[in-house]
Design an enzyme around this catalytic site. Structure first.
Site, mmCIF file in Angstrom:
data_model
loop_
_atom_site.group_PDB
_atom_site.id
_atom_site.type_symbol
_atom_site.label_atom_id
_atom_site.label_comp_id
_atom_site.label_asym_id
_atom_site.label_seq_id
_atom_site.Cartn_x
_atom_site.Cartn_y
_atom_site.Cartn_z
ATOM 1 N N GLU A 35 0.824 -1.207 0.000
ATOM 2 C CA GLU A 35 0.000 0.000 0.000
ATOM 3 C C GLU A 35 0.860 1.260 0.000
ATOM 4 O OE1 GLU A 35 -3.359 0.458 -0.163
ATOM 5 O OE2 GLU A 35 -3.513 -1.676 -0.600
ATOM 6 N N CYS A 190 -12.056 2.443 -14.933
ATOM 7 C CA CYS A 190 -12.393 3.865 -14.779
ATOM 8 C C CYS A 190 -11.107 4.673 -14.641
ATOM 9 C CB CYS A 190 -13.291 4.052 -13.553
ATOM 10 S SG CYS A 190 -14.092 5.670 -13.459
ATOM 11 N N CYS A 197 -15.728 2.411 -20.435
ATOM 12 C CA CYS A 197 -17.078 2.362 -19.871
ATOM 13 C C CYS A 197 -17.853 1.118 -20.297
ATOM 14 C CB CYS A 197 -17.853 3.622 -20.266
ATOM 15 S SG CYS A 197 -17.152 5.150 -19.568
ATOM 16 N N CYS A 200 -17.388 -1.603 -17.766
ATOM 17 C CA CYS A 200 -17.652 -1.263 -16.369
ATOM 18 C C CYS A 200 -18.887 -1.999 -15.857
ATOM 19 C CB CYS A 200 -17.847 0.244 -16.233
ATOM 20 S SG CYS A 200 -18.199 0.769 -14.533
ATOM 21 N N CYS A 206 -24.104 4.855 -13.860
ATOM 22 C CA CYS A 206 -23.088 5.912 -13.767
ATOM 23 C C CYS A 206 -23.631 7.222 -14.322
ATOM 24 C CB CYS A 206 -21.833 5.501 -14.530
ATOM 25 S SG CYS A 206 -20.531 6.755 -14.506
#
Length: 352
Positions: A35, A190, A197, A200, A206
């Protein structure tokens, strides 16, 4: 479970990333390291650093016991070196304050150096099954587009609205899968430019897609003038070695080895003498190097000169040849300057 969360979980299990080196483990050290490395760094760039880092420091105890210089050396080239310094300090805190056991709650994790609210939540979710919302850059973009959130996400009011939204969308179960799904969606579908798209899983709901505003959202950072700075750096050679200075722990390039900076208003030859060295001939101005930081741009004017003398004896000064400097923690522009020098250059030879 909301339709949004359900769709993302189903998509992640079928199409998300499952083979990254830090996946498939609940070891908080490995997840935490990934991370931190992935902040400001692409996955493909981070992976080899992650693997080398774990090979050298396989446990939190090993990291905590290591000299900071060794930690920075392995981080060299990855940039944003405060991440490495904080990683080292946090490991020492885990050993001294938590008995070597990584804290489990997002709140306790966020108290460690260099770990913010979103990173702490991700570690808690992946390693301990905590129900905590994340809000990194990818997630901000996903939420801003999907729910048509106006305003720059870094603005306090907008960020608070996004946090509230992120928390409201958390499913009651499968939080780790959902969290990974958000990360994967932002990284793979995204994306910042040219979002896919048609691939997605939540495209049907959206708002940015419905309004054809994918390129407008999230709202860009307000334009600002980036300050320009300049400095002169000394490439002082002696018997095939170059003089480096270990910088103070605080500030830019903290704890790294860098070329000595000639103070503003000080003559370069005079500066060399103050280091206990003597020039062997004229200084040569090399091609300036420009380097962009987050908040300013720096132009470096390298000046090189063969020198003689013992030089300053303080511990911060270090002579390194071409065989040893790759193993040192060097700022990226300094490494670029050194790597650009030819090994056949006369300055590598002992002064006559």
């Amino acid at each position: 479970m909301s339709q949004f969360a359900e769709a993302l979980i189903d998509w992640q299990m079928r199409h998300g990333r499952h083979a990254l080196p830090w996946q498939g483990t609940r070891d908080p050290y490995r997840v935490w390291l990934s991370e931190i490395m992935l902040q400001q760094t692409q996955v493909d760039t981070a992976i080899p650093y992650y693997e080398r880092f774990l090979a050298r420091f396989p446990t939190i105890a090993a990291l905590a016991a290591a000299p900071q210089a060794d930690v920075l050396a392995l981080w060299s080239g990855l940039g944003y070196y405060a991440r490495a310094r904080n990683l080292h300090r946090a490991a020492q805190r885990v050993m001294s304050e938590h008995g070597g056991r990584f804290p489990e709650s997002a709140t306790a994790i966020a108290e460690l150096p260099g770990i913010g609210r979103s990173t702490a939540a991700a570690i808690a979710a992946f390693c301990f099954g905590a129900r905590s919302a994340i809000l990194d850059g990818n997630v901000k973009r996903v939420l801003a587009r999907h729910f048509a959130i106006e305003g720059f996400p870094g603005a306090r009011a907008v960020e608070q609205r996004l946090w509230s939204l992120a928390e409201s969308l958390l499913p009651a179960q499968d939080v780790a899968i959902y969290t990974q799904a958000l990360m994967d969606l932002g990284a793979m579908v995204c994306t910042r430019t040219r979002p896919a798209c048609t691939e997605c899983p939540v495209a049907a709901t959206c708002l940015a897609r419905k309004q054809n505003r994918q390129s407008e959202l999230p709202t860009p950072r307000p334009s600002r003038v980036v300050p320009e700075r300049a400095t002169r750096m000394l490439l002082a050679w002696r018997k095939g070695e170059i003089l480096l200075e270990r910088r103070p722990d605080a500030g830019i390039w903290g704890g790294l080895y860098a070329l000595p900076e000639i103070p503003e208003g000080v003559d370069a030859e005079t500066f060399i003498l103050t280091l206990g060295l003597s020039p062997c001939g004229a200084l040569e101005a090399l091609t300036p190097l420009r380097h962009a930081f987050t908040h300013f741009r720096l132009t470096i004017q390298p000046l090189r000169c063969a020198v003689t003398g013992m030089g300053a004896q303080e511990a911060r000064w270090h002579w390194a040849d071409a065989a040893t400097w790759p193993g040192l923690g060097l700022p990226t522009p300094v490494r670029r300057l050194l790597d650009a020098l030819s090994l056949s250059d006369d300055l590598f030879a002992p002064p006559q």
